[in-house]
Design a protein around this motif. Structure first.
Motif, short mmCIF file in Angstrom:
data_model
loop_
_atom_site.label_atom_id
_atom_site.label_comp_id
_atom_site.label_asym_id
_atom_site.label_seq_id
_atom_site.Cartn_x
_atom_site.Cartn_y
_atom_site.Cartn_z
N ASN A 1 14.31 -1.52 -9.35
CA ASN A 1 15.07 -0.57 -8.53
C ASN A 1 14.19 0.61 -8.18
OD1 ASN A 1 16.07 2.17 -9.73
ND2 ASN A 1 16.18 0.74 -11.45
N LYS B 1 25.13 9.21 -11.32
CA LYS B 1 23.71 9.06 -10.92
C LYS B 1 23.01 10.41 -10.74
CE LYS B 1 20.72 6.67 -7.57
NZ LYS B 1 19.63 6.49 -8.52
N VAL C 1 16.82 -2.39 -4.34
CA VAL C 1 16.98 -3.28 -5.51
C VAL C 1 16.56 -4.68 -5.09
CG1 VAL C 1 18.66 -4.33 -7.09
CG2 VAL C 1 18.89 -1.91 -6.48
N GLY D 1 22.65 5.70 -12.65
CA GLY D 1 22.09 4.88 -11.59
C GLY D 1 23.14 4.19 -10.75
#
Ligand SMILES: Cc1cc2nc3c(=O)[nH]c(=O)nc-3n(C[C@H](O)[C@H](O)[C@H](O)COP(=O)(O)O)c2cc1C
Length: 363
Positions: free
Chosen positions: A123, A76, A91, A54
């Motif tokens: 998120n 990610k 976010v 992420g």
């Protein structure tokens, strides 16, 4: 302690990709790697701590993570073709009192103005992807770098996609295989498969990890493609023990690792009661991470450990969710995690790895 984040939520995913990482991950401080002494997926690593898929958008982020002592960073999630990121913001801080139980998640959460401790965020990126030639070239660079650093490895995370409305099951499996083939070409040391992204909206009715037969078909097709290269599947929190047992029974002998957990989805509102994240209605629900989901990650690690024993299996367990302090790391190790990973905690504290290693030198 809260620092300024290395992934800047005030900027878009694309600005972060181009300009990041920021703050502590851009301070130039390089910490030494310890002696390789822990076993994970057939590798010897210096310390059983990583950053979950992420926050590490590209090679620059992964390199910074390695230099700050996160010995198992995950790149990610990527796909076989380009996919746009969900609309900014991606976010936001959310208000949660204590643990985010499933009852609280069902009722929904309200966003806060600022990021404060204990950290709880939502998120929602939708697993965007640069074109495969871009991420492959980028990842190859950092894989070459990590191979000069005994005790550290890099994992690549993939997700298969139903690219068209009428995508058949066979096309879907083929896309997973294609993603694995592309990922293997980067020479990464292990592949994680995202069987649990909650931010796909109505494109996906049910998470792959809750469909044990399909998960097993895909895991087996991936393994056929990647051979000896270790495969880890990333799963969500399971309410139903029978479903978890079924998944472990059907996939636990195929894969080298199971990582738990991904975020817990919840409807997220502004203070005035309207939807917090822009875009369609499908964006009302968004993944929650940070301290309030630790209970769920810990519980899953314990349940996976018990099932591994009961079924006589040997997969590694990666514990994820709510690790923001050294004590959280220790709780995961005590629960049975072979490796512990943090996403939100590391984002706001680049020195979390250093603090954890100082608090628990023997992990
Ligand atoms: C900014 C951000 C982006 C994320 N993107 C992904 C992703 O691409 N793939 C994935 O499997 N999980 C993704 N996650 C989920 C994390 O890997 C992790 O499972 C979750 O955040 C729980 O850990 P935490 O409480 O330490 O944040 C992301 C999390 C954050 C904070």
């Amino acid at each position: 302690m809260l620092h300024a984040p290395f992934f800047d939520p005030a900027k878009t995913y694309y600005q972060n990709w181009e300009e990041g990482p920021f703050n502590g991950f851009a301070d130039g401080v390089v910490l030494p790697v310890g002696k390789p002494r822990f076993e994970y997926l057939g590798y010897k690593i210096a310390y059983p701590l990583g950053i979950a898929a992420g926050p590490l958008l590209n090679a620059k982020f992964v390199k910074a993570a390695l230099e700050k002592g996160y010995d198992v960073p995950v790149y990610k999630t990527v796909r076989t073709r380009i996919k746009q990121c969900n609309e900014w913001p991606n976010v936001l801080p959310v208000e949660v009192e204590g643990d985010l139980t499933l009852e609280k998640a069902a009722k929904g959460l309200i966003v806060k103005k600022d990021y404060t401790e204990p950290l709880a965020i939502t998120n929602s990126f939708g697993n965007p992807s640069y074109p495969a030639d871009v991420w492959q070239k980028d990842l190859k660079e950092v894989v070459a770098f990590v191979k000069t650093r005994p005790g550290q490895i890099v994992c690549g995370m993939i997700e298969g996609t139903r690219w068209e409305k009428e995508t058949t099951e066979e096309d879907f499996i083929d896309d997973w295989v294609e993603a694995s083939r592309m990922m293997k070409e980067t020479k990464v040391q292990a592949i994680e498969a995202n069987f649990s992204c909650p931010n796909e909206g109505d494109r996906v009715k049910r998470l792959l990890c809750y469909d044990a037969d399909m998960a097993a078909k895909i895991a087996s097709a991936i393994k056929k493609e990647i051979g000896e290269l270790p495969l880890v599947i990333k799963v969500s929190y399971f309410e139903n023990q029978q479903e978890l047992r079924d998944l472990v029974k059907k996939t636990g002998g195929l894969v080298q690792g199971i990582s738990a957990i991904n975020t817990i989805p919840a409807p997220v509102y502004k203070e005035d009661g309207t939807q917090a994240l822009p875009g369609g209605e499908w964006r009302l629900k968004s993944g929650i991470c940070g301290y309030p989901i630790k209970w769920a990650g810990l519980e899953m690690v314990k349940r996976l450990k018990a099932l591994r024993e009961e079924l006589g299996l040997a997969f590694s367990i990666t514990g994820v969710g709510g690790v923001t302090t050294p004590q959280d790391f220790k709780e995961y190790r005590d629960a049975g995690a072979d490796v512990v990973m943090t996403a939100t905690g590391a984002m706001w504290n680049p020195y979390l790895a250093k603090e954890i290693k100082e608090a628990y030198p023997d992990a």
